[in-house]
Every structure is written in C-alpha cells, then in structure tokens.
Design an enzyme around this catalytic site. Structure first.
Site, PDB file in Angstrom:
ATOM      1  N   HIS A   1       0.849  -1.195   0.000  1.00 17.76           N
ATOM      2  CA  HIS A   1       0.000   0.000   0.000  1.00 17.76           C
ATOM      3  C   HIS A   1       0.881   1.240   0.000  1.00 17.76           C
ATOM      4  O   HIS A   1       2.110   1.143   0.175  1.00 17.76           O
ATOM      5  CB  HIS A   1      -0.947   0.010   1.195  1.00 17.76           C
ATOM      6  CG  HIS A   1      -0.283  -0.116   2.535  1.00 17.76           C
ATOM      7  ND1 HIS A   1       0.471   0.880   3.090  1.00 17.76           N
ATOM      8  CD2 HIS A   1      -0.246  -1.137   3.409  1.00 17.76           C
ATOM      9  CE1 HIS A   1       0.918   0.484   4.257  1.00 17.76           C
ATOM     10  NE2 HIS A   1       0.519  -0.751   4.474  1.00 17.76           N
TER      11      HIS A   1
HETATM   12  P1  TYD Z   1      -2.319  -4.170   7.617  1.00 18.01           P
HETATM   13  O1  TYD Z   1      -2.395  -2.758   7.120  1.00 18.01           O
HETATM   14  O2  TYD Z   1      -2.982  -5.219   6.802  1.00 18.01           O
HETATM   15  O3  TYD Z   1      -0.787  -4.569   7.862  1.00 18.01           O
HETATM   16  P2  TYD Z   1       0.406  -4.522   6.812  1.00 18.01           P
HETATM   17  O4  TYD Z   1       0.553  -3.098   6.372  1.00 18.01           O
HETATM   18  O5  TYD Z   1       1.612  -4.998   7.547  1.00 18.01           O
HETATM   19  O6  TYD Z   1       0.064  -5.440   5.671  1.00 18.01           O
HETATM   20  O7  TYD Z   1      -2.904  -4.173   9.097  1.00 18.01           O
HETATM   21  C1  TYD Z   1      -3.404  -5.351   9.702  1.00 18.01           C
HETATM   22  C2  TYD Z   1      -4.541  -4.973  10.629  1.00 18.01           C
HETATM   23  O8  TYD Z   1      -4.064  -4.183  11.701  1.00 18.01           O
HETATM   24  C3  TYD Z   1      -5.639  -4.175   9.930  1.00 18.01           C
HETATM   25  O9  TYD Z   1      -6.885  -4.664  10.397  1.00 18.01           O
HETATM   26  C4  TYD Z   1      -5.433  -2.764  10.432  1.00 18.01           C
HETATM   27  C5  TYD Z   1      -4.807  -2.963  11.787  1.00 18.01           C
HETATM   28  N1  TYD Z   1      -3.887  -1.879  12.176  1.00 18.01           N
HETATM   29  C6  TYD Z   1      -4.244  -1.009  13.187  1.00 18.01           C
HETATM   30  O10 TYD Z   1      -5.341  -1.104  13.764  1.00 18.01           O
HETATM   31  N2  TYD Z   1      -3.379  -0.020  13.547  1.00 18.01           N
HETATM   32  C7  TYD Z   1      -2.178   0.135  12.950  1.00 18.01           C
HETATM   33  O11 TYD Z   1      -1.396   1.051  13.308  1.00 18.01           O
HETATM   34  C8  TYD Z   1      -1.815  -0.765  11.883  1.00 18.01           C
HETATM   35  C9  TYD Z   1      -0.502  -0.637  11.169  1.00 18.01           C
HETATM   36  C10 TYD Z   1      -2.701  -1.765  11.539  1.00 18.01           C
END
Ligand code: TYD
Length: 131
Positions: free
Chosen positions: A50
């Site tokens: 992303h």
């Molecule tokens: P995600 O964005 O999929 O992780 P990555 O970028 O490593 O692929 O995040 C996984 C889950 O965690 C999603 O449901 C959002 C949540 N999350 C939070 O609540 N707070 C945060 O600061 C982050 C980074 C993720």
C-alpha cells in the site's frame, strides 16, 4: 526528503553490548505519532502492499532481515534491511511492500500520524494514477 533513503543511526558499543537511539529532529524527519512492529511472519508471506497519501514512515529491521520494495510509480527500488541501526525512510505517496522476512525477524515501523484507514491507497493501479 522526497525519495526513499537509508538512514544510519548511531551505535554505541561497549562491553555490555550495543545501543542505538533516535530522536526528532536530529535523526528522523518527522515527529513520531505511531509505532507498530511486525513479527512471526510465516515463510513466503508479504506485508504492506500500500501507499500513504500523507503519512511518512521509517522502517527498521530490529532482528533478522527483510526486503522492502518501494516505488513512486516510476522508480522501483528494493532495499534489504538487516541491521538494527539502519532504517529506510519512506516518503508519502510511495508504494511499499515488505518481502522475504527471515525466520524470527522483527520489523519496527515509525509513522508520522495516527492510524487512519482513509490515508491508505491499497490498489497499485489507483496509486500510480492518483493526482
Ligand atoms: P495491515 O495494514 O494489513 O498490515 P500490513 O501493512 O503490515 O500489511 O494491518 C493489519 C490490521 O491491523 C488491519 O486490520 C489494520 C490494523 N492496524 C491497526 O489497527 N493499527 C495500525 O497502526 C496498523 C498498522 C494496523
């Protein structure tokens, strides 16, 4: 800083081991509002995939190694992070994906803002055409 770039932090070594520190504004180009870390990643899994519209990040591999792919839509780069005193600065509007996590790697990410789903761009096609 408008391009992804490696940051090297100080390492203080003595007979008790090593210590590294960062503080704004000396070592990091934004005030940290959020910290999260990624660990226990199964072999072959990727994370991220992303871009952020307004949020900046610094990615530090505290243990083990990870590959960070970054693209601004034109220039693609890949950085291997494997030292706890070296980090990758990721500016806004940079597609980034974390790949090739080594066993037991721990990756800490410092972010310039609170978690806001609306700041994410999840589709590379939308990202590369985003105005
Ligand atoms: P995600 O964005 O999929 O992780 P990555 O970028 O490593 O692929 O995040 C996984 C889950 O965690 C999603 O449901 C959002 C949540 N999350 C939070 O609540 N707070 C945060 O600061 C982050 C980074 C993720």
């Amino acid at each position: 800083m408008s391009r992804p770039s490696l940051l090297n932090f100080n390492k203080i070594s003595d007979e008790r081991g090593n210590l590294t520190y960062i503080q704004f504004p000396d070592h990091i180009p934004f005030k940290i509002k959020r910290v999260y870390w990624i660990y226990d990643v199964p072999s072959g899994q990727t994370r991220g995939g992303h871009a952020f519209k307004t949020q900046k990040e610094v990615i530090i591999c505290l243990s083990g190694s990870v590959e960070v792919y970054v693209s601004d839509g034109k220039i693609e780069e890949s950085y291997t992070l494997n030292r706890p005193f070296t980090a990758l600065y990721v500016p806004i509007m940079t597609w980034r994906q974390l790949r090739n996590f080594s066993t037991n790697s721990v990756v800490m990410i410092l972010n310039s803002d609170y978690y806001k789903e609306e700041d994410y761009i999840h589709e590379y096609s939308m990202f590369s055409t985003y105005e």
